[in-house]
Design an enzyme around this catalytic site. Structure first.
Site, mmCIF file in Angstrom:
data_model
loop_
_atom_site.group_PDB
_atom_site.id
_atom_site.type_symbol
_atom_site.label_atom_id
_atom_site.label_comp_id
_atom_site.label_asym_id
_atom_site.label_seq_id
_atom_site.Cartn_x
_atom_site.Cartn_y
_atom_site.Cartn_z
ATOM 1 N N HIS A 199 -8.130 -5.193 0.287
ATOM 2 C CA HIS A 199 -6.922 -4.479 0.688
ATOM 3 C C HIS A 199 -6.557 -4.910 2.109
ATOM 4 O O HIS A 199 -7.414 -5.007 2.978
ATOM 5 C CB HIS A 199 -7.188 -2.973 0.657
ATOM 6 C CG HIS A 199 -5.950 -2.146 0.782
ATOM 7 N ND1 HIS A 199 -5.188 -1.789 -0.315
ATOM 8 C CD2 HIS A 199 -5.337 -1.603 1.865
ATOM 9 C CE1 HIS A 199 -4.166 -1.052 0.089
ATOM 10 N NE2 HIS A 199 -4.229 -0.932 1.404
ATOM 11 N N SER B 129 0.825 -1.191 0.000
ATOM 12 C CA SER B 129 0.000 0.000 0.000
ATOM 13 C C SER B 129 0.870 1.255 0.000
ATOM 14 O O SER B 129 1.616 1.481 -0.945
ATOM 15 C CB SER B 129 -0.960 -0.045 1.199
ATOM 16 O OG SER B 129 -1.978 0.919 1.085
ATOM 17 N N ASP C 100 -10.263 -4.356 -3.750
ATOM 18 C CA ASP C 100 -9.404 -3.285 -3.249
ATOM 19 C C ASP C 100 -9.675 -2.015 -4.057
ATOM 20 O O ASP C 100 -9.620 -2.042 -5.284
ATOM 21 C CB ASP C 100 -7.940 -3.711 -3.403
ATOM 22 C CG ASP C 100 -6.948 -2.722 -2.839
ATOM 23 O OD1 ASP C 100 -7.358 -1.611 -2.436
ATOM 24 O OD2 ASP C 100 -5.754 -3.055 -2.799
#
Length: 314
Positions: free
Chosen positions: A282, A158, A252
């Site tokens: 995610h 991320s 996500d």
């Protein structure tokens, strides 16, 4: 690209998150409160045994930077993986990704070094990027202190994937550390929002639109839109970058930009292994214990480790 619905185990996690009424984290307004709430949600688990785990500090642009060195149970020096944790540049720390780093060290056979970079909003861009690059430079010249053999990879999930991709670009541009591989787990590589996945997955799938907006505003308000070290997807060129593994998830919100980055690297002649998980959300890569213990998370780390082993011929 996205399954009809999340995996049943993911649905249970999402139900538990909804019942806890802790998200979005942006609703707290105070980053310290958000960090505390996020920490309470973490699984309490030790992870796999390793040869050693060591905390220390290294010099940074604004004081010492905390790092954690994970040494696998292998003979002799091995390659080093610099790992940058996710958390929207606002939350996350050495503890939030301890399990990830332990598993990755075991699966890859590499030394994994996690970085506790400065976080926003107290320290907006480029603070986290500068700290991450400073650790990378230190690792490149101090492998004898980590158990490394001089070979080096970068990794992150991320926001950490953003930092890993950006550091790789800068190392190429400035003839910096010689990076052999990059592992990018659902990387955030642009602040543009016109992606199908942003609309499809903006709420109800762990990472929410309010949190994405809060994270972006907290970190990037000092960055320009065309800065490639803030937004790696928008670099003028992605040629001559090291081989990559990119991991993405179907549910996500930033799925599509991760896929776009994998395709951009391939178009520039970079060898890419892309592992996509249509039923996942995610954060699944770090859901490795307790009530949030996903088989797909273990599978993704296993494949990441195998890619690193293949790249380094371990």
């Amino acid at each position: 690209m996205r399954a009809d619905e999340p995996h049943p185990d993911v649905q249970q996690i999402l139900a538990a998150v909804e019942a806890a009424d802790t998200q979005p984290l942006a609703k707290y307004g105070d980053p310290d409160v958000a960090r505390e709430v996020s920490a309470r949600m973490r699984a309490d688990a030790d992870g796999p045994d390793l040869a050693s785990v060591e905390n220390r500090t290294v010099p940074g642009p604004d004081g010492d930077i905390e790092i954690r060195i994970y040494r696998p149970d292998t003979d002799g020096p091995v390659p080093t993986v610099a790992y940058f944790h996710g958390g929207g540049w606002v939350i996350g720390d050495l503890e939030s990704h301890d399990l990830v780093c332990r598993h990755l060290a075991r699966e890859s056979g590499c030394v994994v070094v996690a970085t506790h970079y400065r976080r926003a909003p107290e320290h907006p861009y480029p603070a986290a990027f500068e700290d991450s690059y400073a650790v990378l430079e230190w690792l490149a010249t101090n492998s004898d202190e980590t158990g490394g053999d001089g070979r080096l990879a970068v990794a992150g999930d991320s926001a950490g994937g953003n930092l890993a991709a950006a550091a790789t670009l800068r190392a190429r541009d400035e003839d910096g550390p010689d990076i052999d591989y990059q592992l990018l787990v659902y990387p955030s590589v642009t602040q543009t929002t016109d992606w199908d996945s942003r609309e499809q997955n903006k709420e109800g799938y762990y990472l929410t639109e309010p949190d994405m907006e809060w994270f972006g505003e907290s970190y990037f308000h000092t960055a320009t839109d065309d800065d490639p070290y803030a937004h790696p997807l928008h670099a003028d060129s992605h040629a001559d970058l090291p081989p990559a593994t990119v991991v993405t998830a179907g549910f996500d919100p930033i799925r599509d930009e991760g896929i776009a980055y994998a395709e951009t690297l391939e178009d520039a002649g970079v060898a890419v292994e892309h592992h996509h998980y249509p039923e996942m959300i995610h954060g699944f890569y770090s859901m490795l214990a307790g009530q949030a213990n996903l088989e797909a998370g273990h599978d993704a780390i296993g494949k990441s480790g195998a890619d690193l082993r293949a790249a380094f011929e371990l």
